[in-house]
Design a protein around this motif. Structure first.
Motif, mmCIF file in Angstrom:
data_model
loop_
_atom_site.group_PDB
_atom_site.id
_atom_site.type_symbol
_atom_site.label_atom_id
_atom_site.label_comp_id
_atom_site.label_asym_id
_atom_site.label_seq_id
_atom_site.Cartn_x
_atom_site.Cartn_y
_atom_site.Cartn_z
ATOM 1 N N ALA A 295 -8.497 85.089 24.811
ATOM 2 C CA ALA A 295 -7.380 85.328 23.906
ATOM 3 C C ALA A 295 -7.073 86.822 23.830
ATOM 4 O O ALA A 295 -7.975 87.655 23.818
ATOM 5 N N SER A 296 -5.798 87.156 23.788
ATOM 6 C CA SER A 296 -5.403 88.554 23.653
ATOM 7 C C SER A 296 -5.588 89.005 22.212
ATOM 8 O O SER A 296 -5.411 88.225 21.269
ATOM 9 N N GLY A 297 -5.957 90.254 22.029
ATOM 10 C CA GLY A 297 -6.186 90.780 20.699
ATOM 11 C C GLY A 297 -4.880 90.994 19.946
ATOM 12 O O GLY A 297 -3.824 91.188 20.552
ATOM 13 N N PRO A 298 -4.919 90.950 18.619
ATOM 14 C CA PRO A 298 -3.712 91.175 17.812
ATOM 15 C C PRO A 298 -3.143 92.576 18.041
ATOM 16 O O PRO A 298 -3.874 93.520 18.336
ATOM 17 N N ARG A 299 -1.821 92.692 17.908
ATOM 18 C CA ARG A 299 -1.141 93.976 18.007
ATOM 19 C C ARG A 299 -0.149 94.080 16.853
ATOM 20 O O ARG A 299 0.527 93.115 16.517
ATOM 21 N N ILE A 300 -0.073 95.261 16.274
ATOM 22 C CA ILE A 300 0.819 95.493 15.142
ATOM 23 C C ILE A 300 2.083 96.197 15.621
ATOM 24 O O ILE A 300 2.010 97.190 16.352
ATOM 25 N N GLU A 301 3.216 95.670 15.235
ATOM 26 C CA GLU A 301 4.492 96.341 15.444
ATOM 27 C C GLU A 301 4.916 96.917 14.094
ATOM 28 O O GLU A 301 5.246 96.180 13.173
ATOM 29 N N LEU A 302 4.860 98.227 13.982
ATOM 30 C CA LEU A 302 5.119 98.908 12.723
ATOM 31 C C LEU A 302 6.572 99.375 12.685
ATOM 32 O O LEU A 302 7.012 100.137 13.549
ATOM 33 N N ALA A 303 7.320 98.909 11.700
ATOM 34 C CA ALA A 303 8.756 99.201 11.641
ATOM 35 C C ALA A 303 9.203 99.284 10.187
ATOM 36 O O ALA A 303 8.412 99.110 9.257
ATOM 37 N N GLY A 304 10.503 99.559 9.991
ATOM 38 C CA GLY A 304 11.081 99.528 8.667
ATOM 39 C C GLY A 304 11.082 100.843 7.919
ATOM 40 O O GLY A 304 11.618 100.925 6.807
ATOM 41 N N TYR A 305 10.493 101.861 8.496
ATOM 42 C CA TYR A 305 10.394 103.156 7.809
ATOM 43 C C TYR A 305 11.618 104.033 8.055
ATOM 44 O O TYR A 305 11.868 104.989 7.312
#
Length: 446
Positions: A295-305
């Motif tokens: 399984a691929s590890g989680p990745r965060i897409e940080l947006a909205g700033y």
């Protein structure tokens, strides 16, 4: 790219660091190189031998050159500046100090080059496709203080060249420079790939020098390299942990990870690491997460700033990973603190560094294995930042489910507007599926 990986530049320099020489006999001579001349006959012998040991073949010849320490430093600096401006490095240094990774006022560029110059004995240059050995490399501190191990002959130079030739084999057979370019905006993934490359080269170089390769050889090497952190601390005592930890990690933990692959399937299993590389320092530190799962590890897409932080320019974005999170906790809470264990529950993070005339602003989102760990980390880290920054720099923390949002800098002054905008626009991707970060019943503004 964030500051911690600057010691290698964004592209893979593959340095043969002096710390790796702990496996060599004390007092060995650097017989392969005499002044600015290379024993070409001996070099050719090593080139043939490492292909046999590593079970790979060169597709083209690799020139071998000798550089003075100053010339080598100039090459390293030029490589660094291919991808950065001085302004970017300054922003990364400030962000590192705000988060607790670095001491305040660190000259990141100077500190990185100082460490390299003091400890790197040679490197493979993927730009010029040449091998570079540094004059006097055997006289570097840890080469001279290297501990007695299982090699009983004069092989310091031989092992160094075998190590670097392995990097050339990796470059020619697996296209590592291209692979690193693909993860250039995620230094933690880059660190994981570099750990594979350094672990592979260190094992292969040692196996060549030792005259054998088997599970016991890899295990003995991995065990001996546990001395690296203490050795580097002795030889370069002023080096910030945020620089020294990734350097040591690539050798000590890289060897341990690659040794596990070798135990499971020999060199073909090591080769397979380049086709499906580990995605984080977390997987290097916990090999079972890689070897026993696809399984691929989680990745965060940080947006909205963007809308809230108008006028601020993005100076950098990256991932710290478990390793650097652990460094932050150890630096500020002490290595024996029970809270250091929180780093092992890391699953993902993403950091945005914004810069403007008023200074640097850090937006950092982290995800942990469960809600309780996230809540615990939020409390611990808020206390850490209160002590580190006091009232001099605004900082706020919030949690949603298993995620933590940290804002350091002026953005914290309008956190009540900024935080909801970020939460609503950001996602955590797991297994190729992106999901918004939903509030939980226990989520609260810290």
């Amino acid at each position: 790219m964030n500051s911690r990986a600057i010691i290698f530049g964004r592209r893979l320099w593959w340095p043969a660091c002096a710390v790796a020489a702990l496996i060599i006999l004390r007092g060995c001579a650097y017989s392969l190189v005499n002044g600015d001349h290379v024993n070409s006959q001996q070099a050719a012998k090593i080139e043939t031998g490492i292909q046999t040991v590593r079970q790979l073949r060169f597709k083209q010849s690799v020139p071998l050159t000798i550089k003075t320490p100053n010339e080598a430093e100039a090459m390293m600096e030029a490589d660094l500046m291919r991808d950065y401006t001085d302004q970017q490095l300054e922003a990364d240094a400030v962000a590192g100090s705000l988060t607790g990774l670095y001491p305040a006022g660190l000259d990141l560029k100077a500190a990185s080059l100082k460490l390299l110059k003091s400890q790197v004995a040679g490197f493979y240059d993927p730009h010029g496709k040449e091998m570079v050995l540094v004059e006097g490399g055997a006289d570097l501190g840890i080469w001279n203080s290297a501990a007695q191990f299982i090699i009983q002959r004069d092989v310091v130079g031989e092992m160094l060249l075998a190590h670097e030739l392995t990097h050339a084999l990796q470059d020619q057979n697996f296209g590592l420079e291209t692979s690193l370019d693909k993860v250039k905006d995620d230094d933690d993934r880059g660190l994981a790939l570099k750990s594979v490359a350094e672990g592979d080269a260190t094992i292969a170089g040692f196996a060549y020098a030792a005259g054998r390769m088997d599970d016991s050889t890899a295990d003995a090497l991995a065990d001996n390299l546990k001395q690296l952190p203490q050795a580097l601390a002795t030889e370069a005592p002023d080096t910030p942990e945020g620089l020294s930890a990734p350097l040591v990690f690539q050798y000590s933990d890289g060897v341990r990870f690659v040794a596990e692959a070798y135990r499971r399937g020999g060199w073909p299993a090591v080769d397979a690491l380049y086709g499906r590389p580990p995605q984080s320092s977390h997987q290097i530190l916990h090999p079972e997460l890689y070897f026993d799962s696809t399984a691929s590890g989680p990745r965060i897409e940080l947006a909205g700033y963007d809308g809230v932080m108008s006028g601020w320019k993005k100076a950098d974005d990256d991932t710290y990973g478990e390793l650097l999170l652990r460094v932050i906790l150890e630096r500020n809470l002490g290595k024996q603190s029970n809270e250091v264990g929180l780093a092992a529950r890391w699953v993902a993070d993403r950091m945005i560094i914004l810069q403007e005339s008023r200074g640097v602003n850090v937006i950092w989102m982290l995800a942990f294995s469960d809600l309780q760990t996230a809540s615990h980390f939020a409390v611990v880290y808020e206390t850490l930042l209160d002590r580190l920054l006091g009232d001099s720099t605004p900082h706020r923390i919030d949690t949603r489910s298993n995620a933590v949002l940290v804002v350091i800098g002026q953005g914290a002054d309008y956190f009540d507007t900024l935080a909801p905008a970020i939460w609503n626009a950001s996602t955590i991707e797991t297994g190729g599926v992106s999901a918004r970060i939903e509030p939980s019943a226990t989520s609260a503004d810290q």
